[in-house]
Scaffold this active site. Sequence first.
Site, mmCIF file in Angstrom:
data_model
loop_
_atom_site.group_PDB
_atom_site.id
_atom_site.type_symbol
_atom_site.label_atom_id
_atom_site.label_comp_id
_atom_site.label_asym_id
_atom_site.label_seq_id
_atom_site.Cartn_x
_atom_site.Cartn_y
_atom_site.Cartn_z
ATOM 1 N N HIS A 9 0.826 -1.208 0.000
ATOM 2 C CA HIS A 9 0.000 0.000 0.000
ATOM 3 C C HIS A 9 0.866 1.266 0.000
ATOM 4 O O HIS A 9 2.044 1.251 0.391
ATOM 5 C CB HIS A 9 -0.924 0.016 1.215
ATOM 6 C CG HIS A 9 -0.188 0.002 2.532
ATOM 7 N ND1 HIS A 9 0.391 1.129 3.081
ATOM 8 C CD2 HIS A 9 0.082 -1.012 3.401
ATOM 9 C CE1 HIS A 9 0.965 0.833 4.220
ATOM 10 N NE2 HIS A 9 0.801 -0.464 4.445
ATOM 11 N N ARG B 132 -6.104 0.901 3.953
ATOM 12 C CA ARG B 132 -4.909 1.368 3.230
ATOM 13 C C ARG B 132 -4.565 0.460 2.067
ATOM 14 O O ARG B 132 -4.063 0.911 1.043
ATOM 15 C CB ARG B 132 -3.728 1.541 4.180
ATOM 16 C CG ARG B 132 -3.316 0.302 4.985
ATOM 17 C CD ARG B 132 -2.371 0.738 6.108
ATOM 18 N NE ARG B 132 -1.785 -0.355 6.870
ATOM 19 C CZ ARG B 132 -2.356 -0.945 7.911
ATOM 20 N NH1 ARG B 132 -3.577 -0.578 8.301
ATOM 21 N NH2 ARG B 132 -1.725 -1.903 8.576
ATOM 22 N N GLU C 149 -1.729 -6.894 7.420
ATOM 23 C CA GLU C 149 -0.405 -6.704 7.988
ATOM 24 C C GLU C 149 -0.209 -7.668 9.160
ATOM 25 O O GLU C 149 -1.173 -8.169 9.745
ATOM 26 C CB GLU C 149 -0.256 -5.244 8.448
ATOM 27 C CG GLU C 149 1.044 -4.894 9.158
ATOM 28 C CD GLU C 149 2.291 -5.162 8.329
ATOM 29 O OE1 GLU C 149 2.603 -6.355 8.110
ATOM 30 O OE2 GLU C 149 2.960 -4.199 7.926
ATOM 31 N N HIS D 102 0.603 -5.653 2.526
ATOM 32 C CA HIS D 102 1.319 -4.847 3.501
ATOM 33 C C HIS D 102 2.773 -5.304 3.566
ATOM 34 O O HIS D 102 3.134 -6.354 3.018
ATOM 35 C CB HIS D 102 0.650 -4.977 4.868
ATOM 36 C CG HIS D 102 -0.789 -4.581 4.865
ATOM 37 N ND1 HIS D 102 -1.234 -3.363 5.324
ATOM 38 C CD2 HIS D 102 -1.893 -5.239 4.419
ATOM 39 C CE1 HIS D 102 -2.551 -3.288 5.181
ATOM 40 N NE2 HIS D 102 -2.968 -4.418 4.631
#
Length: 222
Positions: free
Chosen positions: A8, A59, A86, A176
């Site tokens: 991202h 994100r 993440e 991520h």
Amino acid sequence: MELIIVRHGESEANFENYWTGWLDVDLTEKGIEQARLAGRKIKNSGLTIDIAFESVLKRSIKTAETILYEADAAFVPEYKTWRLNERHYGALVGKNKDQMAKEFGAAQVKKWRRDFDEVPPLTVDNHFDRRYDQLDPRLISKGESLHMTSQRVIPLWQDQIAPNLLDHKTVLVCGHGNSLRALVQFLEMIPTDQVDQIDIPNAAPVIYTFNERLEIIKKEIL
């Protein structure tokens, strides 16, 4: 057969230098522009995206949607999955990395960030929100090592990403830093003692080209 992986764009947490994990923070204006540029780079490379996978965090979602729009692929199917989230940083979530380095030492912070099996201090509050209501509670960790993150990312490769590649689709994976580090380590067969050397910059498309046996024959960073 091409796989495009993109971390991202810059998030508010990246800018303020604190651990995010499953915390749902937004992109900065810089992050949005990074995503736009990534999409234009993909379009200019001649790649046509057929399907996209992203995490359930905004994100990642916003980056993927921006890339698809800029790459003239806003209409393709998108699949949101917690498996691309993440790494869960446990009790470190929301803590400033520089402050933690002062408190626990730079060496320990590096271990928490980069070591394959290092588990962060576990959180006692593991409640998030309704996006995880359908998930078996036993799958929601109180803190993950990169090894644990890998164990949830690799099934996504095996069950969904790889079959789409074998169907000759160009696949976008927008994740991520650590979920993509886990995927890169698996794809490139990087030893666990070298995993700390894998760096995934924000919004820099990495293109993997595979043969029919899903062996990497080319890697390119746009």
